[in-house]
Design a protein around this motif. Structure first.
Motif, PDB file in Angstrom:
ATOM      1  N   LYS A 179      41.332  35.659  19.598  1.00  0.00           N
ATOM      2  CA  LYS A 179      40.487  36.440  20.477  1.00  0.00           C
ATOM      3  C   LYS A 179      39.386  37.158  19.954  1.00  0.00           C
ATOM      4  CE  LYS A 179      41.666  41.056  23.020  1.00  0.00           C
ATOM      5  NZ  LYS A 179      42.185  42.076  23.158  1.00  0.00           N
ATOM      6  N   LYS A 180      39.259  37.313  18.462  1.00  0.00           N
ATOM      7  CA  LYS A 180      38.163  37.818  18.000  1.00  0.00           C
ATOM      8  C   LYS A 180      37.011  36.949  17.922  1.00  0.00           C
ATOM      9  CE  LYS A 180      40.177  41.314  14.708  1.00  0.00           C
ATOM     10  NZ  LYS A 180      40.814  41.544  13.418  1.00  0.00           N
ATOM     11  N   ILE A 181      37.377  35.578  17.636  1.00  0.00           N
ATOM     12  CA  ILE A 181      36.412  34.408  17.545  1.00  0.00           C
ATOM     13  C   ILE A 181      35.737  34.390  19.067  1.00  0.00           C
ATOM     14  CG2 ILE A 181      36.347  31.896  17.387  1.00  0.00           C
ATOM     15  CD1 ILE A 181      38.365  31.988  15.256  1.00  0.00           C
ATOM     16  N   ALA A 182      36.587  34.571  20.078  1.00  0.00           N
ATOM     17  CA  ALA A 182      36.140  34.310  21.615  1.00  0.00           C
ATOM     18  C   ALA A 182      35.156  35.411  21.665  1.00  0.00           C
ATOM     19  CB  ALA A 182      37.340  34.390  22.419  1.00  0.00           C
ATOM     20  N   ALA A 183      35.512  36.700  21.347  1.00  0.00           N
ATOM     21  CA  ALA A 183      34.579  37.683  21.475  1.00  0.00           C
ATOM     22  C   ALA A 183      33.298  37.773  20.647  1.00  0.00           C
ATOM     23  CB  ALA A 183      35.371  39.044  21.131  1.00  0.00           C
ATOM     24  N   GLY A 184      33.329  37.192  19.701  1.00  0.00           N
ATOM     25  CA  GLY A 184      32.077  36.952  18.650  1.00  0.00           C
ATOM     26  C   GLY A 184      31.185  36.143  19.442  1.00  0.00           C
ATOM     27  N   PHE A 185      31.741  34.905  19.820  1.00  0.00           N
ATOM     28  CA  PHE A 185      30.589  33.858  20.522  1.00  0.00           C
ATOM     29  C   PHE A 185      30.135  34.696  21.937  1.00  0.00           C
ATOM     30  CE2 PHE A 185      32.896  30.569  17.957  1.00  0.00           C
ATOM     31  CZ  PHE A 185      31.932  30.026  17.565  1.00  0.00           C
ATOM     32  N   TYR A 186      31.113  35.444  22.406  1.00  0.00           N
ATOM     33  CA  TYR A 186      30.482  36.151  23.619  1.00  0.00           C
ATOM     34  C   TYR A 186      29.302  37.138  23.234  1.00  0.00           C
ATOM     35  CZ  TYR A 186      30.214  39.161  27.720  1.00  0.00           C
ATOM     36  OH  TYR A 186      29.790  39.993  28.694  1.00  0.00           O
ATOM     37  N   ASP A 187      29.487  37.930  22.164  1.00  0.00           N
ATOM     38  CA  ASP A 187      28.424  38.800  21.761  1.00  0.00           C
ATOM     39  C   ASP A 187      27.268  37.766  21.264  1.00  0.00           C
ATOM     40  OD1 ASP A 187      30.007  40.986  21.963  1.00  0.00           O
ATOM     41  OD2 ASP A 187      30.808  40.952  19.922  1.00  0.00           O
ATOM     42  N   ASP A 188      27.414  36.672  20.860  1.00  0.00           N
ATOM     43  CA  ASP A 188      26.203  35.829  20.385  1.00  0.00           C
ATOM     44  C   ASP A 188      25.466  35.236  21.337  1.00  0.00           C
ATOM     45  OD1 ASP A 188      26.433  36.593  17.848  1.00  0.00           O
ATOM     46  OD2 ASP A 188      27.694  34.701  17.406  1.00  0.00           O
ATOM     47  N   GLY A 189      26.292  35.330  22.541  1.00  0.00           N
ATOM     48  CA  GLY A 189      25.559  34.713  23.979  1.00  0.00           C
ATOM     49  C   GLY A 189      26.095  33.168  24.277  1.00  0.00           C
ATOM     50  N   ASN A 190      26.811  32.914  23.593  1.00  0.00           N
ATOM     51  CA  ASN A 190      27.316  31.351  23.603  1.00  0.00           C
ATOM     52  C   ASN A 190      28.702  31.591  24.766  1.00  0.00           C
ATOM     53  OD1 ASN A 190      28.361  28.854  23.187  1.00  0.00           O
ATOM     54  ND2 ASN A 190      27.778  28.710  21.129  1.00  0.00           N
ATOM     55  N   LEU A 191      28.399  31.697  25.786  1.00  0.00           N
ATOM     56  CA  LEU A 191      29.485  32.083  26.671  1.00  0.00           C
ATOM     57  C   LEU A 191      30.417  30.719  26.989  1.00  0.00           C
ATOM     58  CD1 LEU A 191      27.303  33.639  29.581  1.00  0.00           C
ATOM     59  CD2 LEU A 191      28.635  34.588  27.608  1.00  0.00           C
ATOM     60  N   GLU A 192      29.617  29.499  26.842  1.00  0.00           N
ATOM     61  CA  GLU A 192      30.856  28.341  27.097  1.00  0.00           C
ATOM     62  C   GLU A 192      31.790  28.250  26.016  1.00  0.00           C
ATOM     63  OE1 GLU A 192      30.241  23.258  27.152  1.00  0.00           O
ATOM     64  OE2 GLU A 192      28.590  24.375  27.011  1.00  0.00           O
ATOM     65  N   LEU A 193      31.400  28.514  24.565  1.00  0.00           N
ATOM     66  CA  LEU A 193      32.305  28.367  23.409  1.00  0.00           C
ATOM     67  C   LEU A 193      33.267  29.491  23.619  1.00  0.00           C
ATOM     68  CD1 LEU A 193      33.133  26.474  21.425  1.00  0.00           C
ATOM     69  CD2 LEU A 193      31.631  27.601  19.782  1.00  0.00           C
ATOM     70  N   SER A 194      32.642  30.787  24.148  1.00  0.00           N
ATOM     71  CA  SER A 194      33.617  31.729  24.040  1.00  0.00           C
ATOM     72  C   SER A 194      34.555  31.690  25.238  1.00  0.00           C
ATOM     73  CB  SER A 194      32.625  32.955  24.692  1.00  0.00           C
ATOM     74  OG  SER A 194      33.525  34.252  25.057  1.00  0.00           O
ATOM     75  N   GLN A 195      34.160  31.059  26.507  1.00  0.00           N
ATOM     76  CA  GLN A 195      35.165  30.636  27.549  1.00  0.00           C
ATOM     77  C   GLN A 195      36.469  29.765  26.957  1.00  0.00           C
ATOM     78  OE1 GLN A 195      32.699  29.467  30.599  1.00  0.00           O
ATOM     79  NE2 GLN A 195      32.533  31.456  31.519  1.00  0.00           N
ATOM     80  N   ASN A 196      35.854  28.841  26.248  1.00  0.00           N
ATOM     81  CA  ASN A 196      36.564  27.874  25.600  1.00  0.00           C
ATOM     82  C   ASN A 196      37.829  28.463  24.770  1.00  0.00           C
ATOM     83  OD1 ASN A 196      37.882  25.674  24.593  1.00  0.00           O
ATOM     84  ND2 ASN A 196      35.963  24.296  24.448  1.00  0.00           N
ATOM     85  N   PHE A 197      37.428  29.322  23.830  1.00  0.00           N
ATOM     86  CA  PHE A 197      38.494  30.079  23.203  1.00  0.00           C
ATOM     87  C   PHE A 197      39.473  31.064  23.792  1.00  0.00           C
ATOM     88  CE2 PHE A 197      35.905  28.462  19.384  1.00  0.00           C
ATOM     89  CZ  PHE A 197      36.842  28.335  18.848  1.00  0.00           C
ATOM     90  N   TYR A 198      38.773  31.600  24.885  1.00  0.00           N
ATOM     91  CA  TYR A 198      39.312  32.677  25.467  1.00  0.00           C
ATOM     92  C   TYR A 198      40.413  31.863  26.488  1.00  0.00           C
ATOM     93  CZ  TYR A 198      36.990  37.024  24.933  1.00  0.00           C
ATOM     94  OH  TYR A 198      36.594  38.052  24.477  1.00  0.00           O
TER      95      TYR A 198
END
Length: 235
Positions: A179-198
């Motif tokens: 969850k932290k990894i997903a949130a981190g990518f979201y904060d960095d603006g990498n939405l595709e990877l954030s969604q992948n981890f979420y």
């Protein structure tokens, strides 16, 4: 520096100091002095020599320093390609330095719109796959994927991101860390990877989380991606 990794960390800090003042020639001179002291420093020295000339060329273009650009440009460009090749030749497929050297070599050829760009891209992706096979340090894989995405190589970036995701999942990462990894990518603006981890996180918690908690967690995630002005959400 007591190890190869320490050498790169130390040179990264020194690089920042010189680059802030745009003292590119002075830094190359410093690196040349290191070069004569210890042979084991050669791969790092060559990489940072190339990195320096790469940014020096960009700086000369931005500031319109055409006298130096036209008198020394070819020399600097040769230093970029030759120094990076030396780093590649002196490092193993398992070395992060080789990946960063291939990444910079591709970016250089891409920036120059050189014919060698396509071959450099293929070599970069192949080297990243080879590195990933036994890698414990995943930062180079993430960095390659990020740069590929930034340069518009979306398909290649997706391939490399898939390796990165697979490596993390094979490391037995806990749900909260995921969850932290997903949130981190979201904060960095990498939405595709954030969604992948979420998506992976949701798939894990759905069968085990109490319904009330699950609804709150899903709502919290959905709100992140709901479009609103000034937010990175893409829905």
């Amino acid at each position: 520096a007591s190890s190869g990794e320490d050498i790169y960390l130390a040179l990264e800090e020194i690089t920042d100091l010189y680059f802030k003042e745009h003292k590119y020639n002075e830094f190359v001179e410093y690196l040349n002095n290191l070069n004569s002291q210890k042979e084991s420093l050669l791969p790092a020295v060559n990489y940072y020599t190339a990195l320096t000339r790469y940014y020096q060329l960009k700086y000369l273009e931005e500031t319109q320093g055409w006298d130096e650009y036209f008198s020394q440009g070819n020399n600097y460009r040769s230093q970029v390609t030759e120094s990076l090749q030396k780093t590649i030749d002196a490092t193993a497929p398992t070395d992060a330095a080789r990946i960063y050297a291939r990444l910079l070599l591709w970016k250089f050829h891409r920036d120059q719109q050189a014919a060698a760009s396509d071959a450099a891209l293929d070599s970069l992706v192949s080297a990243t796959f080879a590195y990933a096979a036994g890698a414990t340090n995943l930062a180079p894989i993430e960095d390659v994927a990020g740069q590929l995405s930034l340069y518009g190589e979306k398909a290649k970036a997706k391939e490399v991101y898939k390796i990165y995701v697979d490596k993390i999942l094979k490391s037995d990462v806990k749900d909260e860390e995921l969850k932290k990894i997903a949130a981190g990518f979201y904060d960095d603006g990498n939405l595709e990877l954030s969604q992948n981890f979420y998506d992976i996180y949701i798939g894990r918690i759905t069968p085990v989380e109490p319904k009330e908690n699950l609804i709150l967690l899903l709502k919290d995630i959905a709100v992140k991606f709901y479009y609103r002005k000034g937010a990175p959400g893409d829905i």
